[in-house]
Design an enzyme around this catalytic site. Structure first.
Site, short mmCIF file in Angstrom:
data_model
loop_
_atom_site.label_atom_id
_atom_site.label_comp_id
_atom_site.label_asym_id
_atom_site.label_seq_id
_atom_site.Cartn_x
_atom_site.Cartn_y
_atom_site.Cartn_z
N THR A 117 34.18 16.87 38.43
CA THR A 117 34.05 15.60 39.25
C THR A 117 33.43 15.57 40.30
OG1 THR A 117 35.80 15.81 39.82
CG2 THR A 117 35.89 14.28 38.23
N SER A 151 32.63 48.76 43.71
CA SER A 151 33.80 48.14 43.78
C SER A 151 34.72 48.34 42.29
CB SER A 151 32.71 46.94 42.11
OG SER A 151 34.11 46.31 41.71
N ALA A 210 38.48 33.20 34.18
CA ALA A 210 39.99 32.87 33.71
C ALA A 210 40.08 31.71 34.41
CB ALA A 210 40.58 33.74 34.09
N LEU A 225 39.57 31.02 37.53
CA LEU A 225 40.30 30.97 38.86
C LEU A 225 39.61 30.89 39.60
CD1 LEU A 225 44.13 32.28 38.05
CD2 LEU A 225 43.81 30.22 37.60
N ASP A 235 35.12 24.88 44.13
CA ASP A 235 35.62 26.02 44.24
C ASP A 235 35.58 27.19 45.57
OD1 ASP A 235 36.01 25.34 41.71
OD2 ASP A 235 34.02 26.68 41.00
#
Ligand code: GLA
Length: 421
Positions: free
Chosen positions: A61, A93, A149, A151, A199
């Site tokens: 949305t 990293s 995933a 998240l 996010d």
């Protein structure tokens, strides 16, 4: 993310998948400092962190001007940095065990191949485009947000880089603007996903023990109390990595835009976003839409109402009400938005038959990734065991299960030994 990157990440992903999250398991600042010293020599002057997020309700949305209710979680990306006088920006990293260097110039060129470094470059590029002088520096990056995933590991990475660079460049950009900058980085050719703002807002503006109600049209946010004493947020990772994510995601977005354009043209009203189409207008012109346009818009209009109903139920401590709305949201994402998959449908089905579960639904973009369940705190262990056993019977993977409370959003600070994490 392309396939080789995903494959490489699997090692990290596998390491953390069985863990039920607890605070001690996080990457502490001392470890960040020790590893920085091993990789670059010396000490970082700044450590930034940005959490992943779970979306409680309000899916697909955000890019339609709608409502969302995410919460930042206790899984995060961390970056330790130190500016240097000359040379390139050197990134390391920990999750990939790789280094990447590039020179900070006004307009960065795209790397030869996209990878974990693209996110940092995308954010650095946004700063440079806004006139900030990004200095040479060393950056050590580590994270425990599972990748691909659902998240929001990408948003956490981008927001973390934005908070870090804002400090290093001495810019005075507020958190909301940093989140928007991080979103612009994701839209840019460095990454290329036309995501909404949910996010990045959750990662930047999350608030401990609260969910974040975001009006994605006005960008207004409100922290809604969420007491984990009453219901635990249990995140179930299907271990199915999202495939075709960018293209499918961008296609859903296009279908909504096409549907909106048609409704505006036929009705003669200029609705600014899908969210502004009244249900009565949608129902009147539904026959003029293609089947996909009809389903995508119907999901959006009903989902926005579910967000409002969920917030009302949360405020009234009506956990059954919250749970029912989660289940309805899942059905709408499965049947109208076509973004679920067999694994997520099965997790939701198993969860709904477990004792102590108020409700469950897929969360994030879909096509794999995670489901979120609200569970009576005393029933979490039985639920985790029961669900894993059932799921493993049908799918070869063992689901990853994380329990998280709503966490604070991103920040950065000078590190010191013995930092309390
Ligand atoms: C991804 C995007 C978000 C949002 C969700 C679906 O996580 O990055 O902006 O659209 O999918 O709700």
């Amino acid at each position: 993310m392309d396939a080789p990157e995903v494959a490489k990440l699997h090692g990290f992903f596998g390491k953390s998948r069985d863990r039920t999250y607890d605070k001690d398991a996080m990457i502490d600042n001392e470890t960040m400092m020790a590893r920085f010293d091993e990789v670059f020599g010396g000490a970082p002057v700044l450590i930034a962190r940005a959490p992943g997020r779970i979306n409680l309700i309000g899916e697909h949305t955000d890019y339609n001007g709608g409502l969302v209710l995410p919460a930042a979680i206790n899984l995060e990306i961390k970056m330790a940095a130190r500016a240097r006088k000359s040379g390139p920006i050197r990134l390391f990293s920990e999750n990939y065990g790789e280094e990447y260097s590039f020179y900070p110039v006004d307009e960065l060129s795209l790397p030869a191949a996209k990878g974990w470094h693209s996110f940092f470059m995308a954010v650095a590029d946004q700063f440079a485009r806004r006139g900030a002088a990004v200095p040479p520096m060393d950056v050590f990056i580590n994270g425990d947000v599972p990748l691909s995933a659902g998240l929001s590991s990408s948003a956490a990475y981008e927001v973390c880089a934005a908070v870090l660079l804002s400090h290093v460049c001495g810019t005075n950009i507020g958190m909301k603007q940093l989140a928007l900058l991080a979103q612009a980085a994701e839209h840019s050719p460095f990454v290329g996903v036309r995501c909404g703002i949910m996010d990045q807002f959750a990662s930047a503006l999350g608030c401990k023990d609260h969910a974040l109600l975001v009006d994605c049209h006005t960008l207004e946010c409100e922290a809604v109390p969420f007491s984990s004493k009453n219901a635990a947020i249990v995140i179930v990772n299907s271990m199915k990595q999202r495939e075709l994510r960018a293209s499918e995601y961008n296609q859903r977005r296009r279908e909504c835009e096409d549907g909106l354009k048609k409704i505006c043209a036929i009705s003669g009203h200029q609705f600014p976003t899908v969210r502004h189409i009244p249900m009565s207008v949608f129902s009147r012109y539904t026959g003029k839409l293609s089947e996909n346009e009809r389903k995508r818009l119907r999901h959006n209009l009903t989902e926005n109402q579910r967000v409002l109903d969920f917030v009302a139920a949360l405020r009234a401590d009506d956990w059954r009400g919250c749970g029912n709305l989660l289940c309805q949201s899942h059905e709408s994402l499965r049947d109208d938005y076509d973004v679920s998959c067999a694994e997520l449908d099965r997790i939701v089905e198993i969860a709904r038959n477990c004792d102590g579960v108020y409700g469950c639904r897929m969360t994030g973009a879909g096509f794999g990734g995670c489901a979120v369940a609200l569970v009576t705190p005393g029933a979490v262990d039985d639920f985790s065991r029961g669900l894993s056993a059932e799921y493993e019977k049908e799918f070869t993977a063992r689901p990853g299960i994380y329990v998280s409370t709503p966490a604070d959003g991103a920040n950065a600070a000078a590190p010191s030994k013995g930092d309390d994490e």
